[in-house]
Design an enzyme around this catalytic site. Structure first.
Site, short mmCIF file in Angstrom:
data_model
loop_
_atom_site.label_atom_id
_atom_site.label_comp_id
_atom_site.label_asym_id
_atom_site.label_seq_id
_atom_site.Cartn_x
_atom_site.Cartn_y
_atom_site.Cartn_z
N TRP A 119 -46.30 5.72 40.14
CA TRP A 119 -47.39 5.59 41.13
C TRP A 119 -46.82 5.90 42.50
CZ3 TRP A 119 -52.30 5.74 40.08
CH2 TRP A 119 -53.23 5.46 41.09
N ASP A 169 -50.41 5.78 52.64
CA ASP A 169 -51.54 5.03 53.20
C ASP A 169 -52.35 4.35 52.10
OD1 ASP A 169 -52.99 7.07 51.98
OD2 ASP A 169 -53.82 7.89 53.84
N GLU A 172 -52.72 6.49 48.94
CA GLU A 172 -51.52 7.10 48.33
C GLU A 172 -51.22 8.47 48.91
OE1 GLU A 172 -54.13 6.18 45.96
OE2 GLU A 172 -53.25 4.18 46.02
N GLU A 328 -66.29 3.35 41.98
CA GLU A 328 -65.43 3.60 43.15
C GLU A 328 -66.12 4.54 44.13
OE1 GLU A 328 -60.83 4.41 43.15
OE2 GLU A 328 -61.87 6.28 42.70
C1 BGC Z 1 -57.06 4.22 45.80
C2 BGC Z 1 -56.38 2.94 46.26
C3 BGC Z 1 -56.75 1.79 45.34
C4 BGC Z 1 -56.54 2.15 43.89
C5 BGC Z 1 -57.04 1.07 42.95
C6 BGC Z 1 -56.76 4.45 44.34
O1 BGC Z 1 -57.43 5.60 43.94
O2 BGC Z 1 -56.58 5.30 46.56
O3 BGC Z 1 -56.77 2.61 47.56
O4 BGC Z 1 -55.97 0.69 45.69
O5 BGC Z 1 -57.21 3.35 43.60
O6 BGC Z 1 -58.38 0.78 43.19
#
Ligand code: BGC
Length: 373
Positions: A119, A169, A172, A328
């Site tokens: 990750w 950030d 990622e 999301e």
């Molecule tokens: C996001 C992160 C988040 C993670 C888990 C990623 O795609 O960029 O901000 O913490 O998903 O939800």
């Protein structure tokens, strides 16, 4: 999204209550909140960032035991890493900081292990966020959180030693930059520690000094044209900046900086109430994220505009799927649709449910008195 019928207060309350129930039902017995129970790339992991905001929402909604269980899990997970933290702090103090891959991870398996999937792990924001959320929870419910003291101290030391290192950030990305949302998350955490009687006087003083330094860096080099920017030296914005106004409260919503930042986020990133992460986002085509609309809504509320906050909550309510779950992101307005296929091929359809989305909806619903605390 096709035009929605106006959202009734009862509908909003029902979604908030379902969000609370979903988060409770998916919390691991050991306290961790999974980011998503089924999305291939997140399954089996709990993030300090997502989890801290989820716990903060549950705490604000009166789910004291659930939030405490998460912070207890954080404390155990971090105490298990005490030797790593001592080594990282000693190396920084000696002027020979460890490499990025030796820093603490941004997510852990539900039983607190590092996990074996690669990750973009070096992210500092979550460490500030857990401090902020845990100590705010303790203040809100007047709790004795002495069992978390050691983990809080370790985290304060880790952040004081590392706060201005470039790192990935919230999304990622851009490991070479120092991100303003990350600095704000760290400042919020260290300010909470500097206020806490759990922390000894020397560490409190050091926490306050580092929080001041982070705030100065943001004020001096993290703004352009009077608004916050994505990273030090950038001119663009990122929707995560809204969190600095609320719930983190390191920038006042009714200050010039708060107002200008909100105006710029609205202008560049919000379309019909749905917030994009940033203007060049291509993750699953760069859709609109309900959790970010809710962050912006919380910031508007802090700036004294409950009507706009409610519109953003209503837009987020419209992202709920037939299954009753909140994803999301939604794909009604994509920045670049040509990128969808490669992500679907890599990881399957984008995350649904995402607990962080449900949590931010609940957080804003509580703040707007749509549900009881
Ligand atoms: C996001 C992160 C988040 C993670 C888990 C990623 O795609 O960029 O901000 O913490 O998903 O939800």
């Amino acid at each position: 999204m096709p035009p929605q019928p106006p959202m009734l207060a009862d509908d909003l309350a029902q979604i908030a209550e379902r969000s609370r129930a979903l988060i409770l039902s998916l919390q691991d017995p050991g306290g961790a909140y999974p980011a998503s129970p089924n999305f291939s790339a997140y399954r089996g992991y709990s993030w300090l960032r997502d989890g801290s905001f989820i716990a903060d929402a549950m705490s604000a909604a009166g789910e004291t035991a659930s939030a405490s269980a998460f912070f207890g899990w954080c404390a155990r997970t971090l105490i298990a890493r005490a030797p790593d933290i001592h080594r990282i702090v000693a190396a920084a103090d000696a002027g020979t900081p460890v490499a990025d891959h030796e820093m603490l991870p941004t997510r852990f398996t539900l039983d607190g292990a590092a996990g074996d999937t690669e990750w973009w792990d070096f992210q500092l924001d979550g460490y500030g966020l857990w401090l902020w959320a845990a100590l705010t929870h303790a203040e809100r419910h007047d709790l004795d959180v002495t069992p978390w003291r050691r983990a809080i101290e370790l985290t304060v030391d880790y952040l004081i030693a590392s706060w201005d290192r470039p790192c990935y950030d919230w999304w990622e990305e851009h490991v070479e930059e120092v991100h303003v949302s990350t600095l704000g998350s760290i400042e919020a955490g260290l300010r909470a520690a500097a206020r806490s009687e759990l922390v000894g006087p020397d560490r409190r003083r050091a926490a306050a000094e580092t929080a001041d330094a982070a705030a100065r860096l943001v004020r001096d080099r993290g703004t352009v044209d009077g608004h916050l920017v994505k990273w030090i030296g950038s001119t663009s914005v990122d929707a995560s900046l809204a969190a600095l106004i609320a719930p983190l409260r390191v920038v006042a919503g009714d200050s010039d900086l708060g107002r200008a930042t909100l105006a710029e986020l609205e202008r560049q990133l919000v379309v019909d109430g749905g917030a994009h992460r940033f203007t060049t986002d291509t993750y699953y085509g760069g859709g609109q994220w309900p959790l970010l609309s809710c962050f912006i809504g919380l910031a508007h509320l802090d700036a004294g505009d409950p009507a706009r906050a409610r519109e953003l909550l209503a837009w987020s309510a419209g992202t709920v799927r037939e299954s009753g779950t909140m994803p999301e992101q939604v794909d009604d307005h994509l920045i670049d649709p040509t990128f969808v296929a490669e992500w679907v091929e890599r990881w399957g359809p984008s995350a649904d449910p995402l607990l962080w989305s449900h949590a931010m909806f609940l957080r804003l619903a509580v703040e707007l008195d749509v549900v009881t605390r």
